[in-house]
Design a protein around this motif. Structure first.
Motif, PDB file in Angstrom:
ATOM      1  N   ASN A 248     -35.611 -22.380  37.796  1.00  0.00           N
ATOM      2  CA  ASN A 248     -35.512 -21.546  36.598  1.00  0.00           C
ATOM      3  C   ASN A 248     -34.236 -20.694  36.663  1.00  0.00           C
ATOM      4  O   ASN A 248     -33.890 -20.166  37.715  1.00  0.00           O
ATOM      5  CB  ASN A 248     -36.731 -20.632  36.521  1.00  0.00           C
ATOM      6  N   HIS A 249     -33.541 -20.579  35.524  1.00  0.00           N
ATOM      7  CA  HIS A 249     -32.298 -19.802  35.483  1.00  0.00           C
ATOM      8  C   HIS A 249     -32.357 -18.771  34.351  1.00  0.00           C
ATOM      9  O   HIS A 249     -32.391 -19.142  33.176  1.00  0.00           O
ATOM     10  CB  HIS A 249     -31.084 -20.712  35.255  1.00  0.00           C
ATOM     11  N   PRO A 250     -32.385 -17.469  34.678  1.00  0.00           N
ATOM     12  CA  PRO A 250     -32.344 -16.444  33.625  1.00  0.00           C
ATOM     13  C   PRO A 250     -30.914 -16.246  33.116  1.00  0.00           C
ATOM     14  O   PRO A 250     -30.074 -15.651  33.787  1.00  0.00           O
ATOM     15  CB  PRO A 250     -32.862 -15.193  34.338  1.00  0.00           C
ATOM     16  N   MET A 251     -30.633 -16.742  31.933  1.00  0.00           N
ATOM     17  CA  MET A 251     -29.281 -16.679  31.372  1.00  0.00           C
ATOM     18  C   MET A 251     -29.149 -15.462  30.451  1.00  0.00           C
ATOM     19  O   MET A 251     -29.988 -15.227  29.587  1.00  0.00           O
ATOM     20  CB  MET A 251     -28.956 -17.958  30.605  1.00  0.00           C
ATOM     21  N   HIS A 252     -28.066 -14.709  30.667  1.00  0.00           N
ATOM     22  CA  HIS A 252     -27.819 -13.472  29.920  1.00  0.00           C
ATOM     23  C   HIS A 252     -26.510 -13.579  29.156  1.00  0.00           C
ATOM     24  O   HIS A 252     -25.494 -14.021  29.705  1.00  0.00           O
ATOM     25  CB  HIS A 252     -27.755 -12.284  30.879  1.00  0.00           C
ATOM     26  N   LEU A 253     -26.521 -13.156  27.887  1.00  0.00           N
ATOM     27  CA  LEU A 253     -25.333 -13.146  27.045  1.00  0.00           C
ATOM     28  C   LEU A 253     -24.976 -11.713  26.689  1.00  0.00           C
ATOM     29  O   LEU A 253     -25.806 -10.973  26.158  1.00  0.00           O
ATOM     30  CB  LEU A 253     -25.575 -13.956  25.767  1.00  0.00           C
ATOM     31  N   HIS A 254     -23.749 -11.312  26.962  1.00  0.00           N
ATOM     32  CA  HIS A 254     -23.258  -9.987  26.588  1.00  0.00           C
ATOM     33  C   HIS A 254     -22.891  -9.982  25.098  1.00  0.00           C
ATOM     34  O   HIS A 254     -22.519 -10.995  24.528  1.00  0.00           O
ATOM     35  CB  HIS A 254     -22.014  -9.635  27.396  1.00  0.00           C
ATOM     36  N   GLY A 255     -22.971  -8.792  24.490  1.00  0.00           N
ATOM     37  CA  GLY A 255     -22.457  -8.617  23.134  1.00  0.00           C
ATOM     38  C   GLY A 255     -23.373  -9.057  22.014  1.00  0.00           C
ATOM     39  O   GLY A 255     -23.075  -8.807  20.842  1.00  0.00           O
ATOM     40  N   PHE A 256     -24.490  -9.698  22.343  1.00  0.00           N
ATOM     41  CA  PHE A 256     -25.376 -10.242  21.313  1.00  0.00           C
ATOM     42  C   PHE A 256     -26.828 -10.171  21.771  1.00  0.00           C
ATOM     43  O   PHE A 256     -27.124 -10.177  22.968  1.00  0.00           O
ATOM     44  CB  PHE A 256     -25.056 -11.716  21.017  1.00  0.00           C
ATOM     45  N   SER A 257     -27.733 -10.150  20.807  1.00  0.00           N
ATOM     46  CA  SER A 257     -29.090 -10.619  21.009  1.00  0.00           C
ATOM     47  C   SER A 257     -29.171 -11.969  20.321  1.00  0.00           C
ATOM     48  O   SER A 257     -28.528 -12.193  19.291  1.00  0.00           O
ATOM     49  CB  SER A 257     -30.108  -9.654  20.409  1.00  0.00           C
ATOM     50  N   PHE A 258     -29.958 -12.863  20.885  1.00  0.00           N
ATOM     51  CA  PHE A 258     -30.067 -14.199  20.297  1.00  0.00           C
ATOM     52  C   PHE A 258     -31.540 -14.535  20.096  1.00  0.00           C
ATOM     53  O   PHE A 258     -32.433 -13.936  20.698  1.00  0.00           O
ATOM     54  CB  PHE A 258     -29.376 -15.253  21.173  1.00  0.00           C
ATOM     55  N   TYR A 259     -31.782 -15.505  19.234  1.00  0.00           N
ATOM     56  CA  TYR A 259     -33.142 -15.955  18.950  1.00  0.00           C
ATOM     57  C   TYR A 259     -33.446 -17.202  19.778  1.00  0.00           C
ATOM     58  O   TYR A 259     -32.676 -18.171  19.755  1.00  0.00           O
ATOM     59  CB  TYR A 259     -33.311 -16.275  17.462  1.00  0.00           C
ATOM     60  N   VAL A 260     -34.564 -17.167  20.496  1.00  0.00           N
ATOM     61  CA  VAL A 260     -34.995 -18.336  21.262  1.00  0.00           C
ATOM     62  C   VAL A 260     -35.860 -19.182  20.329  1.00  0.00           C
ATOM     63  O   VAL A 260     -37.052 -18.933  20.154  1.00  0.00           O
ATOM     64  CB  VAL A 260     -35.781 -17.918  22.517  1.00  0.00           C
ATOM     65  N   VAL A 261     -35.251 -20.205  19.736  1.00  0.00           N
ATOM     66  CA  VAL A 261     -35.946 -20.984  18.711  1.00  0.00           C
ATOM     67  C   VAL A 261     -36.709 -22.163  19.290  1.00  0.00           C
ATOM     68  O   VAL A 261     -37.549 -22.772  18.607  1.00  0.00           O
ATOM     69  CB  VAL A 261     -34.962 -21.482  17.624  1.00  0.00           C
ATOM     70  N   GLY A 262     -36.425 -22.516  20.548  1.00  0.00           N
ATOM     71  CA  GLY A 262     -37.124 -23.645  21.153  1.00  0.00           C
ATOM     72  C   GLY A 262     -37.082 -23.583  22.663  1.00  0.00           C
ATOM     73  O   GLY A 262     -36.127 -23.057  23.243  1.00  0.00           O
ATOM     74  N   ILE A 263     -38.115 -24.113  23.306  1.00  0.00           N
ATOM     75  CA  ILE A 263     -38.174 -24.189  24.758  1.00  0.00           C
ATOM     76  C   ILE A 263     -39.031 -25.395  25.113  1.00  0.00           C
ATOM     77  O   ILE A 263     -40.019 -25.690  24.442  1.00  0.00           O
ATOM     78  CB  ILE A 263     -38.747 -22.889  25.360  1.00  0.00           C
ATOM     79  N   GLY A 264     -38.633 -26.116  26.159  1.00  0.00           N
ATOM     80  CA  GLY A 264     -39.409 -27.296  26.523  1.00  0.00           C
ATOM     81  C   GLY A 264     -39.068 -27.795  27.904  1.00  0.00           C
ATOM     82  O   GLY A 264     -38.140 -27.307  28.559  1.00  0.00           O
ATOM     83  N   SER A 265     -39.803 -28.767  28.361  1.00  0.00           N
ATOM     84  CA  SER A 265     -39.564 -29.379  29.657  1.00  0.00           C
ATOM     85  C   SER A 265     -38.848 -30.708  29.470  1.00  0.00           C
ATOM     86  O   SER A 265     -38.842 -31.278  28.372  1.00  0.00           O
ATOM     87  CB  SER A 265     -40.888 -29.592  30.396  1.00  0.00           C
ATOM     88  N   GLY A 266     -38.238 -31.200  30.554  1.00  0.00           N
ATOM     89  CA  GLY A 266     -37.522 -32.469  30.484  1.00  0.00           C
ATOM     90  C   GLY A 266     -36.190 -32.340  29.787  1.00  0.00           C
ATOM     91  O   GLY A 266     -35.608 -31.253  29.676  1.00  0.00           O
ATOM     92  N   ASN A 267     -35.679 -33.456  29.293  1.00  0.00           N
ATOM     93  CA  ASN A 267     -34.387 -33.482  28.613  1.00  0.00           C
ATOM     94  C   ASN A 267     -34.534 -33.113  27.144  1.00  0.00           C
ATOM     95  O   ASN A 267     -35.475 -33.563  26.477  1.00  0.00           O
ATOM     96  CB  ASN A 267     -33.753 -34.875  28.719  1.00  0.00           C
TER      97      ASN A 267
END
Length: 613
Positions: A510-529
């Motif tokens: 698992n990788h917690p990815m952080h973006l500076h300067g913005f909030s973003f919407y997590v519109v999808g999440i899933g396993s595999g490709n």
């Protein structure tokens, strides 16, 4: 509305009028040729609708509350002695405290921090989750938006709050200094009106890491040898190591509660290299906010909080009066060695009763319980009410695919390296995004971009990666990567979708990815490709969570969306510190819009100087 806001609205209305006039003219010409009034109406409606969405997002960023206040704080970075786990050490702190000072302001306020560096080396401070509209100069990541504040000097950062509301945090953003330099940043509603029942009390909870050794020495040795850094010796709650069996000193965080009262926990995960499960024995928790935005209430018996994330959580003291453990345990589903210690605090009911001799405990998910972590993250949703609206990009104008990998690099000639052996060759540990391991420059990228300084970075970060079975059999995929200082260029106002794809190269996790300067919407999440033909049909575009840090699941993917409406230079990186150090980073440069109000502000009169070598 302030005079500045009125000017901004005027400019935006003027731009809208110009665009409307141009569209009307274009469409009128079209109807003269085609005689199609329906086409004219549809064209104007669609284009004006897009403009309204972009302008609304700009207004949310730039318009502060009419009653905004200006605050001034002094931060003194200095070495301080602390004793924990039966050993005294000297470590870098702010104002002699660990965790550092809690900053409490209101939505839309303006905050100035004068950072006095009385340490032995250069440091920067980042205001995690603050968007800093048009003001990347005070964002803080070292050699991305500024060079370090050198020892014996000071630097004043201007923190512009916009639509953030809830709990954020601040921390050092140089090497591994954030291990001891961090604190909560509380942003109250303008009139302290919450979209949930007002809690009776509030409590800051900062989860952290404790190293017996010198953190900078640990970091420098790992960089020098290319091996895994030493793990921390304990996890902490508000600086307390809990009843550690390694050195039982009775040093435990205690929170006294009154039966029937409701408490708002403002939780910050400042842990260096482990995500955390969190819970309170026998008590349900209700998540109501995350990363400075409100969420749809989520009642649960555990949280999964990644490093970098902040959560606002309610719980009611509704159990039999006695003592209960507050527990934080690590979550890690990779192969790397981690600090598997448990941090415990004590919830102690007030009143006239005889507590049991045993403190009531709880069982949180196991260390590698990927399913529990995934289910919690997938359940997150925005509050999305008329009082707290969201604006999810629907018509995407820029698609980006980023594959996340742990890798290796060749061992430099003449050195002994502690990375894994690959084909009987020594290596150093590395990490990459789209097979580019980020190389931090000696001159900050913001300065180079703003002043057109050449040979600091390139604009050729790959928009995607060669297609392969990312989460399947990767034995034929090279574990090696290459270094580069490659950035992603975005036009102002673009509607951006990024698919973050985990891979099985070397060590999936698992990788917690952080973006500076913005909030973003997590519109999808899933396993595999990620499947571009089917997965987007299942996106949540109604109430996706709005965050600044998200865990990309092991051998899975996350899709995020945002409007590129904040011109500047903005860092994106994994918030597991060892991965960031190995190169799991990149930079977004959002170009200026066509007006001063949509362009980067001028730099302050003084910025810490860079010393390129």
């Amino acid at each position: 509305m302030s005079g500045k806001d009125e000017q901004l609205v005027g400019v935006l209305c003027f731009l809208a009028a110009i665009n409307s006039s141009q569209m009307l003219s274009e469409t009128t010409n079209h109807t003269r040729e085609k005689g199609d009034l329906k086409t004219m109406a549809k064209s104007i409606t669609v284009k004006l609708g897009f403009l309204c969405f972009v302008f609304l997002d700009v207004l949310l960023l730039f318009m502060a509350d009419d009653q905004c206040k200006v605050h001034h704080y002094e931060f003194f970075l200095k070495e301080t002695n602390f004793t924990k786990l039966c050993r005294t050490k000297t470590m870098l702190t702010v104002n002699d405290s660990f965790p550092g000072p809690v900053i409490t302001v209101h939505k839309g306020d303006l905050v100035y921090f004068n950072i006095h560096n009385q340490a032995k080396y250069g440091v920067t401070i980042h205001w995690h989750g603050v968007k800093q509209p048009r003001n990347p100069w005070s964002d803080g990541p070292e050699n991305i938006t500024q060079c370090p504040i050198q020892a014996g000097t000071n630097f004043t950062q201007e923190i512009i709050l916009s639509d953030e509301e809830g709990t954020l945090w601040w921390h050092a953003h140089s090497d591994w200094s954030r291990a001891t330099v961090h604190g909560a940043f509380v942003i109250l509603p303008p009139h302290v009106n919450y979209p949930f029942p007002t809690p009776d009390f509030q409590q800051i909870i900062v989860l952290g890491s404790w190293y017996r050794g010198d953190v900078m020495a640990i970091y420098e040795e790992a960089i020098e040898t290319g091996g895994n850094p030493n793990i921390s010796d304990a996890h902490t709650i508000n600086g307390f190591t809990g009843n550690s069996t390694d050195c039982p000193t009775g040093e435990t965080f205690r929170m006294k509660v009154t039966s029937g009262k409701t408490y708002l926990l403002r939780i910050v995960n400042a842990v260096m290299n482990e995500e955390q499960f969190f819970g309170i024995a026998k008590h349900n928790l209700t998540l109501v906010g995350m990363d400075g935005a409100y969420t749809q209430p989520l009642t649960t018996n555990y949280l999964m909080v990644t490093p970098g994330q902040t959560m606002d959580v309610l719980f009611t003291a509704n159990q039999t009066p006695t003592r209960y453990y507050m527990v934080s345990t690590p979550f890690s589903d990779g192969f790397a060695e981690v600090d598997n210690t448990t941090a415990k605090g004590i919830i102690e009911y007030l009143g006239d009763y005889t507590p049991s001799s045993t403190i009531i405990s709880l069982n949180l998910p196991e260390l590698n319980n990927t399913t529990a972590a995934f289910h919690f993250t997938a359940a997150l949703k925005s509050l999305a009410t008329s009082e707290h609206p969201i604006n999810v990009p629907k018509d995407i104008t820029r698609h980006i695919f980023i594959a996340i990998s742990l890798n290796v690099l060749p061992c430099p000639t003449g050195k002994f390296c502690k990375g894994p052996s690959v084909d009987d060759n020594q290596t150093i540990l590395a990490a990459s995004l789209n097979n580019v391991s980020f190389s931090t420059p000696k001159v900050d990228i913001l300065e180079a971009y703003y002043r057109n300084i050449n040979n600091i970075y390139t604009e050729d970060f790959p928009n995607s990666l060669e297609v392969f079975n990312y989460t399947g059999d990767v034995t034929n995929i090279s574990q090696y990567t290459t270094r580069g200082t490659k950035v992603i260029m975005l036009n102002y106002g673009e509607a951006v979708e990024i698919v973050l794809q985990g891979t099985a190269i070397f060590s999936p996790e698992n990788h917690p990815m952080h973006l500076h300067g913005f909030s973003f919407y997590v519109v999808g999440i899933g396993s595999g490709n990620f499947d571009n033909s089917s997965n987007p049909h299942h996106y949540n575009l109604e109430n996706p969570p709005r965050v600044n840090t998200i865990g990309v699941p092991k051998s899975g993917w996350v899709a995020i969306r945002f409007f590129a409406n904040n011109p500047g230079v903005w860092f994106m990186h994994c918030h597991l510190e060892r991965h960031a150090s190995w190169g799991m980073d990149t930079v977004f440069i959002v170009k200026n819009g066509c007006t001063p109000q949509t362009s980067i502000r001028k730099p302050p009169a003084y910025m810490p100087p860079c010393f390129a070598s």
